[in-house]
Write a protein that holds these residues in place. Structure first.
Motif, PDB file in Angstrom:
ATOM      1  N   SER A 103       0.843  -1.194   0.000  1.00 31.16           N
ATOM      2  CA  SER A 103       0.000   0.000   0.000  1.00 31.16           C
ATOM      3  C   SER A 103       0.874   1.238   0.000  1.00 31.16           C
ATOM      4  O   SER A 103       2.039   1.195   0.342  1.00 31.16           O
ATOM      5  N   THR A 104       0.294   2.360  -0.384  1.00 30.73           N
ATOM      6  CA  THR A 104       1.059   3.602  -0.464  1.00 30.73           C
ATOM      7  C   THR A 104       0.748   4.485   0.723  1.00 30.73           C
ATOM      8  O   THR A 104      -0.320   4.383   1.317  1.00 30.73           O
ATOM      9  N   PRO A 105       1.684   5.369   1.100  1.00 30.40           N
ATOM     10  CA  PRO A 105       1.392   6.299   2.192  1.00 30.40           C
ATOM     11  C   PRO A 105       0.151   7.108   1.855  1.00 30.40           C
ATOM     12  O   PRO A 105      -0.039   7.519   0.719  1.00 30.40           O
ATOM     13  N   GLY A 106      -0.687   7.261   2.860  1.00 28.19           N
ATOM     14  CA  GLY A 106      -1.906   8.028   2.660  1.00 28.19           C
ATOM     15  C   GLY A 106      -3.081   7.171   2.262  1.00 28.19           C
ATOM     16  O   GLY A 106      -4.220   7.613   2.314  1.00 28.19           O
ATOM     17  N   SER A 107      -2.853   5.921   1.861  1.00 31.97           N
ATOM     18  CA  SER A 107      -3.992   5.064   1.536  1.00 31.97           C
ATOM     19  C   SER A 107      -4.505   4.441   2.814  1.00 31.97           C
ATOM     20  O   SER A 107      -3.751   4.167   3.725  1.00 31.97           O
ATOM     21  N   ALA A 108      -5.796   4.231   2.875  1.00 31.36           N
ATOM     22  CA  ALA A 108      -6.379   3.721   4.097  1.00 31.36           C
ATOM     23  C   ALA A 108      -6.094   2.252   4.290  1.00 31.36           C
ATOM     24  O   ALA A 108      -5.865   1.803   5.392  1.00 31.36           O
ATOM     25  N   SER A 109      -6.118   1.472   3.246  1.00 30.08           N
ATOM     26  CA  SER A 109      -5.942   0.050   3.462  1.00 30.08           C
ATOM     27  C   SER A 109      -5.133  -0.634   2.386  1.00 30.08           C
ATOM     28  O   SER A 109      -4.848  -1.811   2.508  1.00 30.08           O
ATOM     29  N   GLY A 110      -4.788   0.034   1.310  1.00 35.27           N
ATOM     30  CA  GLY A 110      -4.032  -0.591   0.252  1.00 35.27           C
ATOM     31  C   GLY A 110      -4.867  -1.497  -0.619  1.00 35.27           C
ATOM     32  O   GLY A 110      -4.354  -2.155  -1.504  1.00 35.27           O
ATOM     33  N   SER A 111      -6.180  -1.564  -0.381  1.00 33.81           N
ATOM     34  CA  SER A 111      -7.039  -2.423  -1.190  1.00 33.81           C
ATOM     35  C   SER A 111      -7.911  -1.569  -2.081  1.00 33.81           C
ATOM     36  O   SER A 111      -8.113  -0.397  -1.838  1.00 33.81           O
ATOM     37  N   SER A 112      -8.449  -2.181  -3.109  1.00 40.16           N
ATOM     38  CA  SER A 112      -9.319  -1.437  -4.017  1.00 40.16           C
ATOM     39  C   SER A 112     -10.753  -1.894  -3.812  1.00 40.16           C
ATOM     40  O   SER A 112     -11.391  -2.405  -4.703  1.00 40.16           O
ATOM     41  N   SER A 113     -11.245  -1.709  -2.629  1.00 34.52           N
ATOM     42  CA  SER A 113     -12.594  -2.125  -2.274  1.00 34.52           C
ATOM     43  C   SER A 113     -13.625  -1.232  -2.961  1.00 34.52           C
ATOM     44  O   SER A 113     -13.436  -0.053  -3.144  1.00 34.52           O
ATOM     45  N   VAL A 114     -14.748  -1.837  -3.329  1.00 33.23           N
ATOM     46  CA  VAL A 114     -15.830  -1.094  -3.960  1.00 33.23           C
ATOM     47  C   VAL A 114     -16.647  -0.351  -2.916  1.00 33.23           C
ATOM     48  O   VAL A 114     -17.359   0.585  -3.215  1.00 33.23           O
ATOM     49  N   SER A 115     -16.475  -0.724  -1.660  1.00 31.40           N
ATOM     50  CA  SER A 115     -17.230  -0.125  -0.569  1.00 31.40           C
ATOM     51  C   SER A 115     -16.955   1.375  -0.491  1.00 31.40           C
ATOM     52  O   SER A 115     -15.852   1.839  -0.711  1.00 31.40           O
ATOM     53  N   SER A 116     -17.991   2.136  -0.113  1.00 33.49           N
ATOM     54  CA  SER A 116     -17.821   3.580   0.018  1.00 33.49           C
ATOM     55  C   SER A 116     -17.172   3.940   1.347  1.00 33.49           C
ATOM     56  O   SER A 116     -16.674   5.031   1.521  1.00 33.49           O
ATOM     57  N   ALA A 117     -17.192   3.030   2.306  1.00 37.46           N
ATOM     58  CA  ALA A 117     -16.561   3.286   3.597  1.00 37.46           C
ATOM     59  C   ALA A 117     -15.057   3.016   3.492  1.00 37.46           C
ATOM     60  O   ALA A 117     -14.636   2.048   2.889  1.00 37.46           O
ATOM     61  N   VAL A 118     -14.272   3.891   4.074  1.00 33.81           N
ATOM     62  CA  VAL A 118     -12.827   3.725   4.066  1.00 33.81           C
ATOM     63  C   VAL A 118     -12.446   2.850   5.253  1.00 33.81           C
ATOM     64  O   VAL A 118     -12.882   3.087   6.369  1.00 33.81           O
ATOM     65  N   SER A 119     -11.626   1.837   5.019  1.00 32.82           N
ATOM     66  CA  SER A 119     -11.189   0.948   6.095  1.00 32.82           C
ATOM     67  C   SER A 119     -10.155   1.646   6.961  1.00 32.82           C
ATOM     68  O   SER A 119      -9.371   2.451   6.473  1.00 32.82           O
ATOM     69  N   ALA A 120     -10.136   1.273   8.203  1.00 37.52           N
ATOM     70  CA  ALA A 120      -9.115   1.788   9.110  1.00 37.52           C
ATOM     71  C   ALA A 120      -7.770   1.188   8.722  1.00 37.52           C
ATOM     72  O   ALA A 120      -7.693   0.036   8.318  1.00 37.52           O
ATOM     73  N   PRO A 121      -6.684   1.959   8.843  1.00 43.03           N
ATOM     74  CA  PRO A 121      -5.370   1.400   8.529  1.00 43.03           C
ATOM     75  C   PRO A 121      -5.013   0.276   9.505  1.00 43.03           C
ATOM     76  O   PRO A 121      -5.296   0.364  10.696  1.00 43.03           O
ATOM     77  N   THR A 122      -4.388  -0.753   8.986  1.00 39.74           N
ATOM     78  CA  THR A 122      -3.942  -1.886   9.792  1.00 39.74           C
ATOM     79  C   THR A 122      -2.516  -1.640  10.291  1.00 39.74           C
ATOM     80  O   THR A 122      -1.862  -0.686   9.868  1.00 39.74           O
ATOM     81  N   GLN A 123      -2.025  -2.544  11.119  1.00 38.22           N
ATOM     82  CA  GLN A 123      -0.631  -2.466  11.551  1.00 38.22           C
ATOM     83  C   GLN A 123       0.297  -2.493  10.344  1.00 38.22           C
ATOM     84  O   GLN A 123       1.286  -1.756  10.293  1.00 38.22           O
ATOM     85  N   ALA A 124      -0.017  -3.329   9.365  1.00 41.71           N
ATOM     86  CA  ALA A 124       0.814  -3.423   8.159  1.00 41.71           C
ATOM     87  C   ALA A 124       0.792  -2.120   7.366  1.00 41.71           C
ATOM     88  O   ALA A 124       1.825  -1.690   6.840  1.00 41.71           O
ATOM     89  N   ASP A 125      -0.379  -1.471   7.270  1.00 39.72           N
ATOM     90  CA  ASP A 125      -0.460  -0.177   6.580  1.00 39.72           C
ATOM     91  C   ASP A 125       0.390   0.871   7.289  1.00 39.72           C
ATOM     92  O   ASP A 125       1.094   1.662   6.652  1.00 39.72           O
ATOM     93  N   LEU A 126       0.314   0.883   8.613  1.00 41.60           N
ATOM     94  CA  LEU A 126       1.089   1.848   9.385  1.00 41.60           C
ATOM     95  C   LEU A 126       2.585   1.583   9.239  1.00 41.60           C
ATOM     96  O   LEU A 126       3.376   2.519   9.092  1.00 41.60           O
ATOM     97  N   PHE A 127       2.967   0.307   9.234  1.00 42.61           N
ATOM     98  CA  PHE A 127       4.379  -0.021   9.056  1.00 42.61           C
ATOM     99  C   PHE A 127       4.869   0.397   7.676  1.00 42.61           C
ATOM    100  O   PHE A 127       5.963   0.937   7.530  1.00 42.61           O
ATOM    101  N   ASP A 128       4.050   0.170   6.669  1.00 41.66           N
ATOM    102  CA  ASP A 128       4.419   0.587   5.319  1.00 41.66           C
ATOM    103  C   ASP A 128       4.591   2.105   5.257  1.00 41.66           C
ATOM    104  O   ASP A 128       5.541   2.616   4.665  1.00 41.66           O
ATOM    105  N   PHE A 129       3.700   2.848   5.909  1.00 42.50           N
ATOM    106  CA  PHE A 129       3.799   4.312   5.947  1.00 42.50           C
ATOM    107  C   PHE A 129       5.100   4.761   6.615  1.00 42.50           C
ATOM    108  O   PHE A 129       5.813   5.617   6.091  1.00 42.50           O
ATOM    109  N   VAL A 130       5.430   4.198   7.795  1.00 43.12           N
ATOM    110  CA  VAL A 130       6.640   4.654   8.482  1.00 43.12           C
ATOM    111  C   VAL A 130       7.890   4.270   7.692  1.00 43.12           C
ATOM    112  O   VAL A 130       8.863   5.026   7.654  1.00 43.12           O
ATOM    113  N   ARG A 131       7.864   3.128   7.024  1.00 45.72           N
ATOM    114  CA  ARG A 131       9.003   2.705   6.209  1.00 45.72           C
ATOM    115  C   ARG A 131       9.224   3.674   5.054  1.00 45.72           C
ATOM    116  O   ARG A 131      10.335   4.144   4.809  1.00 45.72           O
ATOM    117  N   ARG A 132       8.157   4.017   4.348  1.00 48.23           N
ATOM    118  CA  ARG A 132       8.268   4.933   3.208  1.00 48.23           C
ATOM    119  C   ARG A 132       8.642   6.346   3.661  1.00 48.23           C
ATOM    120  O   ARG A 132       9.444   7.020   3.019  1.00 48.23           O
TER     121      ARG A 132
END
Length: 195
Positions: free
Chosen positions: A16-45
Protein backbone atom coordinates in the motif's frame (compact mmCIF):
# COMPACT_ATOMS: atom_id res chain seq x y z
CA UNK A 1 -1.21 -10.50 40.33
CA UNK A 2 1.36 -11.83 37.89
CA UNK A 3 1.38 -11.48 34.14
CA UNK A 4 2.42 -14.26 31.77
CA UNK A 5 3.82 -13.95 28.26
CA UNK A 6 1.67 -13.79 25.15
CA UNK A 7 2.43 -13.97 21.47
CA UNK A 8 3.67 -10.81 19.76
CA UNK A 9 1.90 -9.71 16.56
CA UNK A 10 3.59 -10.48 13.26
CA UNK A 11 4.87 -7.63 11.11
CA UNK A 12 4.17 -7.59 7.42
CA UNK A 13 4.46 -4.84 4.87
CA UNK A 14 2.05 -5.02 1.91
CA UNK A 15 2.37 -2.75 -1.10
CA UNK A 16 0.00 0.00 0.00
CA UNK A 17 1.06 3.60 -0.46
CA UNK A 18 1.39 6.30 2.19
CA UNK A 19 -1.91 8.03 2.66
CA UNK A 20 -3.99 5.06 1.54
CA UNK A 21 -6.38 3.72 4.10
CA UNK A 22 -5.94 0.05 3.46
CA UNK A 23 -4.03 -0.59 0.25
CA UNK A 24 -7.04 -2.42 -1.19
CA UNK A 25 -9.32 -1.44 -4.02
CA UNK A 26 -12.59 -2.13 -2.27
CA UNK A 27 -15.83 -1.09 -3.96
CA UNK A 28 -17.23 -0.12 -0.57
CA UNK A 29 -17.82 3.58 0.02
CA UNK A 30 -16.56 3.29 3.60
CA UNK A 31 -12.83 3.72 4.07
CA UNK A 32 -11.19 0.95 6.10
CA UNK A 33 -9.12 1.79 9.11
CA UNK A 34 -5.37 1.40 8.53
CA UNK A 35 -3.94 -1.89 9.79
CA UNK A 36 -0.63 -2.47 11.55
CA UNK A 37 0.81 -3.42 8.16
CA UNK A 38 -0.46 -0.18 6.58
CA UNK A 39 1.09 1.85 9.39
CA UNK A 40 4.38 -0.02 9.06
CA UNK A 41 4.42 0.59 5.32
CA UNK A 42 3.80 4.31 5.95
CA UNK A 43 6.64 4.65 8.48
CA UNK A 44 9.00 2.70 6.21
CA UNK A 45 8.27 4.93 3.21
CA UNK A 46 8.36 8.13 5.26
CA UNK A 47 11.70 7.22 6.86
CA UNK A 48 13.15 6.83 3.35
CA UNK A 49 12.36 10.51 2.61
CA UNK A 50 15.85 11.87 3.32
CA UNK A 51 14.78 15.49 2.79
CA UNK A 52 12.03 15.19 5.41
CA UNK A 53 14.34 13.42 7.88
CA UNK A 54 17.03 16.09 7.44
CA UNK A 55 14.45 18.86 8.04
CA UNK A 56 13.74 17.85 11.66
CA UNK A 57 15.34 20.34 14.05
CA UNK A 58 17.42 18.46 16.62
CA UNK A 59 17.93 19.63 20.19
CA UNK A 60 21.05 18.51 22.07
CA UNK A 61 19.12 17.91 25.29
CA UNK A 62 15.49 17.03 24.62
CA UNK A 63 13.44 15.11 22.12
CA UNK A 64 11.92 17.07 19.24
CA UNK A 65 8.93 16.13 17.12
CA UNK A 66 6.83 17.19 14.17
CA UNK A 67 3.32 15.96 13.47
CA UNK A 68 2.83 14.25 10.09
CA UNK A 69 -0.23 13.32 8.03
CA UNK A 70 -0.63 9.60 8.55
CA UNK A 71 -2.66 7.23 6.36
CA UNK A 72 -6.41 6.89 6.81
CA UNK A 73 -6.74 9.41 9.64
CA UNK A 74 -3.91 7.93 11.72
CA UNK A 75 -1.71 10.02 13.99
CA UNK A 76 1.92 10.19 12.86
CA UNK A 77 5.09 11.78 14.21
CA UNK A 78 8.70 12.39 13.21
CA UNK A 79 10.77 12.27 16.42
CA UNK A 80 14.37 13.28 17.15
CA UNK A 81 16.19 11.54 20.00
CA UNK A 82 19.32 13.11 21.52
CA UNK A 83 21.93 10.69 22.88
CA UNK A 84 20.82 9.00 26.10
CA UNK A 85 17.10 9.86 25.86
CA UNK A 86 14.07 7.61 26.06
CA UNK A 87 10.35 7.42 26.59
CA UNK A 88 10.05 5.47 29.82
CA UNK A 89 7.62 2.54 30.01
CA UNK A 90 4.23 3.27 28.41
CA UNK A 91 1.47 1.93 26.19
CA UNK A 92 -0.83 3.47 23.57
CA UNK A 93 -4.17 2.23 24.92
CA UNK A 94 -6.51 1.00 22.17
CA UNK A 95 -4.32 2.18 19.29
CA UNK A 96 -2.26 -0.09 17.06
CA UNK A 97 0.98 1.36 15.82
CA UNK A 98 4.29 1.12 14.03
CA UNK A 99 7.62 2.88 14.20
CA UNK A 100 10.88 2.74 12.30
CA UNK A 101 14.33 4.21 12.87
CA UNK A 102 15.20 6.63 10.06
CA UNK A 103 18.73 7.42 11.30
CA UNK A 104 20.87 6.33 14.21
CA UNK A 105 19.79 3.35 16.31
CA UNK A 106 17.01 2.87 18.84
CA UNK A 107 16.41 0.11 21.36
CA UNK A 108 12.93 -1.10 22.23
CA UNK A 109 12.36 -2.95 25.50
CA UNK A 110 8.89 -4.48 25.60
CA UNK A 111 6.71 -6.88 27.51
CA UNK A 112 5.44 -9.98 25.73
CA UNK A 113 2.34 -10.02 27.92
CA UNK A 114 -1.21 -8.73 27.84
CA UNK A 115 -1.82 -6.42 30.77
CA UNK A 116 -5.25 -5.82 32.23
CA UNK A 117 -6.62 -2.60 30.75
CA UNK A 118 -8.25 -1.34 33.97
CA UNK A 119 -8.48 -1.88 37.69
CA UNK A 120 -4.84 -2.18 38.72
CA UNK A 121 -2.00 -0.02 39.98
CA UNK A 122 0.76 -2.59 40.52
CA UNK A 123 1.59 -5.86 38.73
CA UNK A 124 4.25 -8.47 39.33
CA UNK A 125 5.70 -9.60 36.00
CA UNK A 126 6.97 -13.12 35.36
CA UNK A 127 10.60 -13.67 34.40
CA UNK A 128 9.94 -14.55 30.76
CA UNK A 129 8.05 -11.47 29.52
CA UNK A 130 10.97 -9.15 28.69
CA UNK A 131 11.95 -8.59 25.06
CA UNK A 132 14.68 -6.34 23.63
CA UNK A 133 15.06 -5.24 20.01
CA UNK A 134 17.88 -3.21 18.52
CA UNK A 135 16.52 -1.11 15.66
CA UNK A 136 19.25 0.43 13.50
CA UNK A 137 18.41 2.76 10.64
CA UNK A 138 15.84 1.18 8.32
CA UNK A 139 14.43 -1.23 10.92
CA UNK A 140 11.25 -0.98 12.94
CA UNK A 141 8.17 -2.84 14.04
CA UNK A 142 4.41 -2.80 14.24
CA UNK A 143 2.49 -3.55 17.44
CA UNK A 144 -1.03 -4.21 18.66
CA UNK A 145 -3.30 -2.60 21.21
CA UNK A 146 -2.00 -2.17 24.78
CA UNK A 147 1.61 -2.91 23.76
CA UNK A 148 3.82 -1.92 26.72
CA UNK A 149 7.32 -0.74 25.84
CA UNK A 150 10.04 1.83 26.24
CA UNK A 151 12.13 3.25 23.40
CA UNK A 152 15.69 4.45 23.99
CA UNK A 153 18.57 6.08 22.16
CA UNK A 154 21.45 4.46 24.00
CA UNK A 155 24.15 6.10 21.89
CA UNK A 156 26.51 8.27 23.95
CA UNK A 157 27.10 10.71 21.08
CA UNK A 158 24.66 10.34 18.16
CA UNK A 159 21.09 11.51 17.59
CA UNK A 160 18.49 9.08 16.28
CA UNK A 161 15.39 9.98 14.26
CA UNK A 162 12.28 7.82 13.93
CA UNK A 163 8.84 7.84 12.33
CA UNK A 164 5.77 6.69 14.31
CA UNK A 165 2.11 6.13 13.35
CA UNK A 166 -0.92 5.14 15.46
CA UNK A 167 -4.54 4.29 14.70
CA UNK A 168 -6.91 5.33 16.01
CA UNK A 169 -5.24 8.63 16.94
CA UNK A 170 -3.94 8.20 20.48
CA UNK A 171 -6.82 8.41 22.98
CA UNK A 172 -4.38 8.20 25.88
CA UNK A 173 -0.96 7.01 26.94
CA UNK A 174 -0.51 5.11 30.18
CA UNK A 175 2.91 5.71 31.79
CA UNK A 176 4.51 3.11 34.06
CA UNK A 177 7.47 2.85 36.39
CA UNK A 178 9.36 -0.40 36.75
CA UNK A 179 11.49 -1.77 39.55
CA UNK A 180 12.66 -5.31 38.84
CA UNK A 181 9.57 -7.42 38.24
CA UNK A 182 7.16 -4.76 39.60
CA UNK A 183 5.32 -2.59 37.08
CA UNK A 184 3.36 0.34 38.51
CA UNK A 185 0.83 2.55 36.72
CA UNK A 186 1.96 6.13 37.39
CA UNK A 187 0.00 8.41 35.08
CA UNK A 188 -2.57 8.53 32.29
CA UNK A 189 -1.97 11.24 29.68
CA UNK A 190 -4.57 12.54 27.24
CA UNK A 191 -3.88 14.19 23.83
CA UNK A 192 -4.05 17.69 25.28
CA UNK A 193 -1.06 16.80 27.49
CA UNK A 194 1.36 16.32 24.54
CA UNK A 195 -0.07 18.22 21.56
Amino acid sequence: MSVSPSASPAVSSPGSTPGSASGSSSVSSAVSAPTQADLFDFVRRTAADTELIASLPLDPEGRTWVRLDGPGGSEAWLIGWPPGTGTGWHDHADSVGAFLTASGELTENSLAARLPTDGWKTLELTDDVDRERRLPSGEGRAFGRHHVHEVLNESPDRHAISVHAYYPPLPQIRRFSRSGSILRLEQVERPEDWQ
